[in-house]
Design a protein around this motif. Structure first.
Motif, short mmCIF file in Angstrom:
data_model
loop_
_atom_site.label_atom_id
_atom_site.label_comp_id
_atom_site.label_asym_id
_atom_site.label_seq_id
_atom_site.Cartn_x
_atom_site.Cartn_y
_atom_site.Cartn_z
N UNK A 43 -0.10 5.16 -3.67
CA UNK A 43 -1.52 5.47 -4.12
C UNK A 43 -2.60 4.44 -4.04
N UNK A 44 -1.87 3.08 -4.69
CA UNK A 44 -2.84 1.93 -4.54
C UNK A 44 -2.77 1.13 -3.22
N UNK A 45 -2.16 1.68 -2.28
CA UNK A 45 -2.04 0.99 -0.93
C UNK A 45 -1.26 -0.32 -0.96
N UNK A 46 -0.06 -0.25 -1.74
CA UNK A 46 0.61 -1.53 -1.86
C UNK A 46 1.23 -2.21 -0.26
N UNK A 47 1.44 -3.32 -0.33
CA UNK A 47 2.09 -3.72 0.94
C UNK A 47 3.54 -3.98 0.79
N UNK A 62 11.45 6.39 4.08
CA UNK A 62 11.44 4.63 4.19
C UNK A 62 11.22 4.21 5.88
N UNK A 63 11.96 4.96 6.62
CA UNK A 63 11.81 4.41 7.76
C UNK A 63 10.20 4.56 8.41
N UNK A 64 9.71 5.82 7.93
CA UNK A 64 8.32 6.00 8.10
C UNK A 64 7.32 4.88 7.65
N UNK A 65 7.48 4.47 6.44
CA UNK A 65 6.93 3.67 5.86
C UNK A 65 6.87 2.11 6.31
N UNK A 66 8.19 1.87 6.89
CA UNK A 66 8.39 0.57 7.55
C UNK A 66 7.30 0.74 8.90
N UNK A 67 7.37 1.81 9.51
CA UNK A 67 6.56 2.10 10.71
C UNK A 67 5.18 1.99 10.50
N UNK A 68 4.88 1.86 9.26
CA UNK A 68 3.25 1.72 8.79
C UNK A 68 3.01 0.37 8.42
N UNK A 69 4.15 -0.51 8.34
CA UNK A 69 3.99 -1.81 8.26
C UNK A 69 4.36 -2.09 6.83
N UNK A 70 4.78 -1.51 5.83
CA UNK A 70 5.24 -1.83 4.63
C UNK A 70 6.45 -2.52 4.68
N UNK A 71 6.56 -3.57 3.57
CA UNK A 71 7.66 -4.44 3.32
C UNK A 71 8.38 -3.60 2.14
N UNK A 72 9.82 -3.43 2.37
CA UNK A 72 10.49 -2.53 1.76
C UNK A 72 11.61 -3.16 1.02
N UNK A 73 11.86 -3.06 -0.54
CA UNK A 73 13.00 -3.50 -1.00
C UNK A 73 13.63 -2.64 -1.83
#
Ligand code: ATP
Ligand code: MG
Lengths: 225, 376
Positions: free
Chosen positions: A158-162, A185-196
């Motif tokens: 919601x807070x549009x985190x990176x 997760x794959x979709x979020x990665x596609x949006x440019x997010x960094x995922x841990x």
């Protein structure tokens, strides 16, 4: 990019039950990648994630977020950075019972002083993204496991985190829901997010979407993959 | 304005948060409202009644001269005026006629007064609202009185008094001098007492002394003494209720403290979650502040409004036995609505503030925990 320089974390320092959970971790985590922390129970994955996510301070060492040193910042600034930079998905999801799914999603943004209606609109859009806007007004305790999970993800966004941080996200999910999670997760990665992600679930670390696996053992980085 | 939006959002969450524990919070608000209601009823009542007393005494003479026989108030010879009026610094003394009449039908005592400027003639009376109500007697009706010698005297009601203060006039009957003397068998030479107006307040003591020197069989009562008695009576009566109430208030404080200090495990977990998803310690405290404020301000306002209606429109019906009870004629007497902002704010600081603080403090401790506690 996130950089960890010789991070150590000791619990109960100076007391008989003193315990050193992280013993000098130096790491560089690239942006827009999916990184999985893997390792046996008690190895320090959760501790490391909460240090990276500015939830707790390391005993020593430094963290650089986009070339900015954050370890020494006072609590208020740290919280400010944390809520703008990181979105958390917890193992138990940690939704607040008794209020609606929509309110749960909006909750992290309340103290930011955003006007109510634009915020509500954005929350509904986020729910829509995960096809659960029809559950927006349901109380969270009535939701199914998969719905709960998607609400928890929507709240993290919601807070549009990176950066998205997920600790054992599939521990309470069956195979189907775990696959669904990795798709998100794959979709979020596609949006440019960094995922841990911290996980010892093969379904997670063997997934195609994962770019890098970091093995943690006894509070140290064991090997590179 | 992001600052206002922040508060709006927090209040929004507070409200839905309170609704989750509906039963508990409604019970809390009810108890809280009841305490504020009783406290402010006492406050409004004693204050309004003191104000009534001061209205009554505003035009009263500075002193009243009574004759005392064998230690008891007796009729005073009107010729006493002759010598008293010679004292310097006073207006012409006035002979008053007044007394009590027991009405066996209503079972009540009426106060009969002969006013200096009685508007009606012999055979006429004006009666107070309370008498009119209890006797169902209205303008034009005949009201019989039994004279001292057993004779029945019929007097016509010419008016029902609608006065500034119902407290005094409720049981009042205004009557002509001749009828008064006839009912009680008091001869022309006597009056009930004498009133004396004094020009200079500082001479009051000297004048009192002079009067008692001239007539050692008299007693002089000054207005200040009457005021003090009124004050003492009402403070005392108010005091009883306050004592009874402090028990209830103590119970309430224990209740509030228990509610506020014992954060349940669930509430603590929630605070942890809020912190973990990015709330600052101060945001959590702010939210808890609103929680305490919503509960206490709602109850406070409800209690005050209920008390206002109770005292000024429902005649303080719940306190009647304690606070009044000196006449059966006051069942419906209405006080002039009056609120002292000072008293209301005192009550506010004694209820809303401690409650809100009691809500914040335990949350403050919970809110300073590290947010990572919810990660495991
Ligand atoms: N607050 C604390 N006080 C003392 N010891 C702690 C604390 N938090 C964690 N530890 C210890 O630190 C070690 C690492 O814990 P952590 O939760 O990071 O492990 P983990 O790798 O996430 O394990 P799991 O896979 O079981 O979740 C554990 O041995 C744990 O007991
Ligand atoms: Mg863990």
């Amino acid at each position: 990019m996130i950089e960890l320089i010789n991070i150590k974390k000791t619990f109960n320092a100076g007391r008989p039950n003193e315990f050193s959970a992280i013993n000098g971790v130096s790491l560089s985590i690239e942006a827009n990648k999916v990184t999985v922390f893997k390792g046996p129970s008690g190895s320090g994955k959760t501790t490391l994630l909460s240090i990276i996510g500015c939830m707790t301070r390391p005993t020593s060492g430094r963290i650089m977020l986009a070339d900015r040193e954050v370890t020494s910042l006072p609590e208020r600034f740290l919280t400010g950075i944390r809520r703008k930079t990181f979105g958390f998905i917890f193992q138990q999801f940690n939704l607040i019972k008794g209020i609606t799914a929509l309110e749960n999603v909006m909750l992290p943004a309340y103290p930011m002083g955003e006007a109510y209606y634009p915020l509500k609109k954005r929350a509904l859009e986020t729910l829509d993204m995960f096809n659960i806007s029809n559950k927006a007004l349901s109380k969270v305790e009535w939701l199914s496991g998969g719905e709960t999970q998607r609400i928890a993800i929507a709240r993290a966004l919601i807070n549009i985190p990176s950066v998205i941080i997920a600790d054992e996200p599939t521990a309470h999910l069956d195979t189907k829901l775990s696959h669904e999670f990795m798709d998100i997760i794959s979709m979020l990665k596609g949006e440019g997010k960094t995922i841990l992600i911290a996980s010892h679930d093969p379904l997670v670390y063997e997934s195609d979407v994962v770019d890098r696996i970091i093995n943690i053992r006894d509070g140290m980085v064991a090997e590179w993959v | 304005m992001s600052y206002i939006d922040k508060h709006r959002n927090l209040i929004d969450f507070t409200l839905s948060s309170l609704l989750r524990r509906k039963g508990k919070n409604i019970a809390l608000i009810l108890v809280y409202t009841l305490v504020v209601f009783i406290l402010s009823s006492v406050m409004f009542f004693t204050h309004a009644i003191k104000k009534e007393a001061s209205i009554i005494l505003k035009d009263a003479p500075e002193m009243v001269v009574q004759r005392v026989v064998a230690g008891r108030h007796d009729l005073i010879p009107i010729r006493y005026i002759e010598k008293i009026k010679g004292i310097r610094g006073i207006g012409l003394p006035n002979a008053r006629l007044w007394g009590y009449y027991f009405d066996p039908i209503a079972g009540a005592n009426y106060t009969l007064i002969v006013p200096d400027d009685f508007q009606y003639g012999q055979g006429d009376i004006a009666i107070g609202k309370g008498i009119s109500r209890s006797r169902l007697a209205y303008e034009g009706d005949i009201m019989p009185f039994m004279a001292y010698d057993g004779a029945l005297i019929n007097l016509r009601i010419r008016n029902v008094l609608s006065p500034e203060s119902e407290l005094v006039s409720s049981d009042l009957i205004l009557i002509s001098e001749n009828d008064f003397r006839r009912i009680f068998g008091i001869s022309k030479e006597y009056a009930t007492d004498l009133t004396v107006k004094v020009r200079n307040q500082r001479e009051i003591n000297t004048i009192v002394r002079k009067i008692t020197e001239i007539y050692p069989d008299t007693r002089v009562i000054t207005k200040n003494e009457i005021l003090r008695t009124y004050d003492a009576v009402f403070n005392w009566r108010g005091g009883i209720v306050i004592v009874i109430m402090s028990g209830a208030v103590m119970a309430f404080i224990v209740f509030a403290w228990d509610k506020a200090s014992g954060l349940s495990a669930e509430e603590k977990k929630e605070i942890g979650i809020l912190k973990a998803i990015g709330w600052e310690t101060s945001d959590v405290i702010l939210m808890k502040f609103w929680e305490g404020a919503v509960v206490s301000v709602t109850s406070f306002i409800a209690g005050i409004i209920l008390a206002y209606f109770h005292v000024f429109f429902a005649s303080s019906s719940l306190f009647e036995p304690v606070l009044k009870g000196w006449s059966v004629l006051y069942p419906e007497f209405k006080l002039t609505p009056f609120i002292d902002p000072y008293q209301v704010s005192t009550l506010f600081f004694l209820t809303v503030v401690p409650y809100t603080v009691a809500t914040i403090i335990p949350s403050w401790r919970a809110a300073t925990i590290d947010p990572d506690s919810v990660m495991r």
